[in-house]
Write an enzyme that holds these catalytic residues in place. Structure first.
Site, PDB file in Angstrom:
ATOM      1  N   GLU A  75       0.833  -1.199   0.000  1.00  0.00           N
ATOM      2  CA  GLU A  75       0.000   0.000   0.000  1.00  0.00           C
ATOM      3  C   GLU A  75       0.870   1.253   0.000  1.00  0.00           C
ATOM      4  O   GLU A  75       0.617   2.203  -0.753  1.00  0.00           O
ATOM      5  CB  GLU A  75      -0.934   0.010   1.200  1.00  0.00           C
ATOM      6  N   TRP A  97      -8.505  -1.476   0.061  1.00  0.00           N
ATOM      7  CA  TRP A  97      -9.231  -0.309  -0.453  1.00  0.00           C
ATOM      8  C   TRP A  97     -10.468  -0.693  -1.267  1.00  0.00           C
ATOM      9  O   TRP A  97     -11.191   0.185  -1.741  1.00  0.00           O
ATOM     10  CB  TRP A  97      -8.297   0.541  -1.315  1.00  0.00           C
ATOM     11  N   TYR A 139      -4.616  10.079  -0.791  1.00  0.00           N
ATOM     12  CA  TYR A 139      -3.228  10.059  -0.324  1.00  0.00           C
ATOM     13  C   TYR A 139      -2.147  10.321  -1.356  1.00  0.00           C
ATOM     14  O   TYR A 139      -1.612  11.423  -1.446  1.00  0.00           O
ATOM     15  CB  TYR A 139      -2.952   8.713   0.375  1.00  0.00           C
ATOM     16  N   CYS A 201      -6.960   9.953   6.654  1.00  0.00           N
ATOM     17  CA  CYS A 201      -6.961   9.796   8.114  1.00  0.00           C
ATOM     18  C   CYS A 201      -5.579  10.118   8.662  1.00  0.00           C
ATOM     19  O   CYS A 201      -5.447  10.929   9.572  1.00  0.00           O
ATOM     20  CB  CYS A 201      -7.378   8.379   8.486  1.00  0.00           C
ATOM     21  N   ARG A 221      -5.961  12.332  12.052  1.00  0.00           N
ATOM     22  CA  ARG A 221      -7.184  13.009  12.497  1.00  0.00           C
ATOM     23  C   ARG A 221      -8.232  12.024  12.997  1.00  0.00           C
ATOM     24  O   ARG A 221      -9.045  12.330  13.867  1.00  0.00           O
ATOM     25  CB  ARG A 221      -7.779  13.825  11.343  1.00  0.00           C
ATOM     26  N   ASP A 224      -9.074   4.349  13.666  1.00  0.00           N
ATOM     27  CA  ASP A 224      -9.738   3.109  14.046  1.00  0.00           C
ATOM     28  C   ASP A 224      -8.685   2.285  14.786  1.00  0.00           C
ATOM     29  O   ASP A 224      -7.870   1.598  14.173  1.00  0.00           O
ATOM     30  CB  ASP A 224     -10.235   2.405  12.779  1.00  0.00           C
TER      31      ASP A 224
END
Length: 319
Positions: A75, A97, A139, A201, A221, A224
């Protein structure tokens, strides 16, 4: 974990993962119950910090459950290409994803296709992948191709073919002006958030050079803690190690700052099982060769040794 002047300090005798388990227990026992975007609901706290030493090839892989580090590495390498389509990921059997475009496809077409069927169509049908596999400017797009506009006259602006490569600029800055306080890159492009399948995130990274060592802060920010954190912290450490190598520096410390840090209410089995386990071991992360650019690493350039985690714990992803 002691707290000195508001800075969390991990005791040398404490396993690096214990701070994570302590935070998990605190949130599960004391977090605010909140209604979230997914409708699943969470227990959450606002504001958390953890610190991880990356010296001597240390890597913050969780040991209380298996983390598929090669998937996370693939990733990260995908991010650095600037690609935003899941096709190259699913060709490598990386599924992390897929849920977002699959959910969009089901809602817009009404077809009850399963994930395997959807991914097979993504791989086999380029036109289908272009239509349904793109995640928007997530990203990597922002990291290496942040939009650049130049005046075109009469109050109009033209988008340049090549955007701003924040990673390239970061490495140049670290090499040429290591004492700068501007070694930062971010994925939080406000103008394009509504085009993204998921706004970033892990949104902002800042780097710091001292005594020949490269350290970093990641501000996340939204975290999980049950599922995403394990990938996020490993990936951030991987990035620090790659950048350090490219800049001829040693790896220092990774500081993780979380904003909304949460556990999903449907992760009861995951949380209770993980909290029943004791962390152990000290895996090592090795980069086997140094390519001529941060953008030329391959999955075969990395190895993890002495990693003997406890079994994987599965849990549903909230989309």
């Amino acid at each position: 974990m002691a707290n000195i002047f508001g800075v969390n300090v991990v005791s040398p005798s404490q396993h690096y993962e214990q701070q994570y388990l302590d935070l998990m227990q605190h949130i599960w026992m004391n977090g605010d119950e909140r209604v979230d975007r997914t409708g699943v609901g969470t227990r959450a706290v606002f504001g958390a910090t953890m610190r991880f030493d990356l010296a001597e090839e240390a890597i913050p892989l969780l040991t209380t459950k298996r983390v598929f580090w090669k998937t996370a590495t693939r990733e990260m390498l995908w991010f650095l290409t600037g690609d935003t389509n899941i096709r190259s990921l699913v060709e490598q059997k990386v599924h992390i994803w897929t849920d977002w475009p699959l959910d969009k496809y089901r809602k817009e077409t009404g077809q009850k296709i399963n994930r395997d069927e959807f991914e097979q169509r993504i791989i086999e049908d380029k036109a289908f992948a272009e239509q349904w596999g793109d995640l928007g400017p997530v990203y990597g797009k922002q990291w290496v191709d942040w939009p650049r506009y130049t005046p075109a006259g009469e109050g109009l602006y033209r988008r340049e073919k090549n955007g701003i490569n924040q990673i390239k600029l970061l490495i140049n800055g670290l090499k040429n002006n290591p004492g700068s306080r501007r070694h930062i890159f971010t994925g939080w492009n406000v103008a394009e958030l509504d085009q993204m399948a998921l706004p970033p995130c892990h949104k902002t990274y800042q780097f710091y050079v001292s005594d020949g060592k490269l350290s970093a802060i990641l501000y996340q920010r939204s975290c999980d803690l049950g599922l995403g954190f394990a990938f996020n912290i490993y990936s951030a450490a991987l990035l620090v190690r790659m950048i350090a190598q490219q800049c001829n520096l040693d790896a220092g410390e990774l500081v993780w700052n979380g904003g909304d840090v949460h556990l999903y209410l449907n992760h009861t089995e995951l949380v209770e099982e993980q909290l029943s386990r004791k962390p152990s071991g000290a895996p090592k992360f090795k980069i086997l060769q140094k390519p001529d650019s941060i953008f030329n690493y391959q999955i075969t350039d990395f190895a993890v040794e002495n990693y003997a985690p406890q079994p994987h714990i599965s849990a549903p992803v909230a989309v």
